[in-house]
Design an enzyme around this catalytic site. Sequence first.
Site, PDB file in Angstrom:
ATOM      1  N   HIS A 172       4.429  -4.689   1.653  1.00  0.00           N
ATOM      2  CA  HIS A 172       4.438  -5.916   0.863  1.00  0.00           C
ATOM      3  C   HIS A 172       5.057  -5.737  -0.519  1.00  0.00           C
ATOM      4  O   HIS A 172       5.016  -6.643  -1.343  1.00  0.00           O
ATOM      5  CB  HIS A 172       3.014  -6.457   0.717  1.00  0.00           C
ATOM      6  CG  HIS A 172       2.015  -5.426   0.290  1.00  0.00           C
ATOM      7  ND1 HIS A 172       0.885  -5.162   1.014  1.00  0.00           N
ATOM      8  CD2 HIS A 172       1.988  -4.588  -0.757  1.00  0.00           C
ATOM      9  CE1 HIS A 172       0.200  -4.204   0.421  1.00  0.00           C
ATOM     10  NE2 HIS A 172       0.847  -3.847  -0.658  1.00  0.00           N
ATOM     11  N   HIS A 201       8.976   1.804  -1.266  1.00  0.00           N
ATOM     12  CA  HIS A 201       8.322   2.102  -2.541  1.00  0.00           C
ATOM     13  C   HIS A 201       9.315   2.560  -3.613  1.00  0.00           C
ATOM     14  O   HIS A 201       8.920   2.829  -4.740  1.00  0.00           O
ATOM     15  CB  HIS A 201       7.205   3.146  -2.393  1.00  0.00           C
ATOM     16  CG  HIS A 201       6.012   2.642  -1.654  1.00  0.00           C
ATOM     17  ND1 HIS A 201       4.948   3.468  -1.327  1.00  0.00           N
ATOM     18  CD2 HIS A 201       5.690   1.420  -1.172  1.00  0.00           C
ATOM     19  CE1 HIS A 201       4.031   2.769  -0.670  1.00  0.00           C
ATOM     20  NE2 HIS A 201       4.473   1.512  -0.570  1.00  0.00           N
TER      21      HIS A 201
END
Length: 436
Positions: A172, A201
């Site tokens: 997300h 990330h």
Amino acid sequence: MTHPKIAFMGAGSVVFTQGLLADLFAFPELGDAHIALHDIDPERLGTARAAADYIAAQRGSRATVTAHEERRAALADADFVINIVQIGMGEATRTDFDVPAEHGLRQTIGDTLGIGGVFRALRTFPFLKALGEDMAELCPDAWLLNYTNPMAMNVQYLTAATGLTKVVGLCHSVYWTMNDLAKLVNVPFEEITYRAAGVNHQAWVLRFEHEGRDLYPVLDSLIASDPELRRRVRVDMYRRLGYYPTETSEHSSEYVPWYLRHDTEIERLRLPIGAYVGIVDDNVTEYQRTRKALLSGSPLLVEGTMEYAPQIIHSMVTGTPRTVYGNVPNRGLIDNLPAHGVVEVPCLVDGSGVQPTRVGSLPPQLAALNRTYLSANDLVVRAALEDEPRHIRHAAMVDPATAAALPVERIWELCDAMVRAHGERLQPGLRTLLGS
């Protein structure tokens, strides 16, 4: 596709399972789905089953919910498999922090790169191999939607070790980064146009616009006028690299050599060492609260999470086109990153599946950081594929934050200590101690 079967691996991660189910049950077209929950912990599995039944009732869903301690029963004839397994749970996570800390290594989250990410991957790989073998036999046409970290390492291993091709890793970070940036520049999220790409990330916001207007200058003005905003790692990285990173400062600090090594930077950028241990404790507390509420018949507040897996499933079942961000093997999607690495890019989703889009080349400074990240990933995956324990140490030597903090002898000593600590969770060939 009618009556889709959706199997949850690691459904005992009840809080996350609840959010996914709330999203799934919000789609009327998925009202006749079969939700097959699997976990090896009977108590947590029972809690997940009770939560699923409760959410289905609250959402008015007709879905069938079943619970299975045996993985193969949950997988049989599945159309989608959602993996949220965490091997070793909180105990293993504490090991990932405590042992490195004893050797002088600081971590904040420890689930993606670094010593924490390396060993989280190595104890997850045996499960992923078994899962892939079961899927090839029991549901060969199913899509595997992976949430388990370290995302890029796990997806690379899955595609290399199992032969599965319908695999996409979901996170997300891009979605919520863009939500936060939209709020910061005071533009409704629904009105911004954005494009991001990189690795999980550590992807980068390559385009950030509103009605054709570049919003980066607006962000620049806000940063210039707010000293506290400048006390964040991701803002510091943005100011120097020119593109905003798509993960939190806590995460981002671990993938580069510049911050965690220095007390002054930890203070300047307000970095919470060991933050993830507290998150684990909070998750346990929330699980106990949920279990108590279900047992007592108390109301349970469950909100949707806007996660990608339910959206992907809805798009494939109904043919509704969407764009999501997925983690997939590169294979020419980003020109200046390794072809075998796993990258995070926009993906089109409809009735034909998940279709990654080609990005081209990243700005060179961004690709340089991503290549280091992918080099460490590749060594971890090769350690497992080749049963080569030296590659564990090579990955730790290549990792930027570990290399910045420790001399090479201490890195090898730390890897031995982690191998001893995780013991039988690792495949047998990787349990060898090599000394310094």
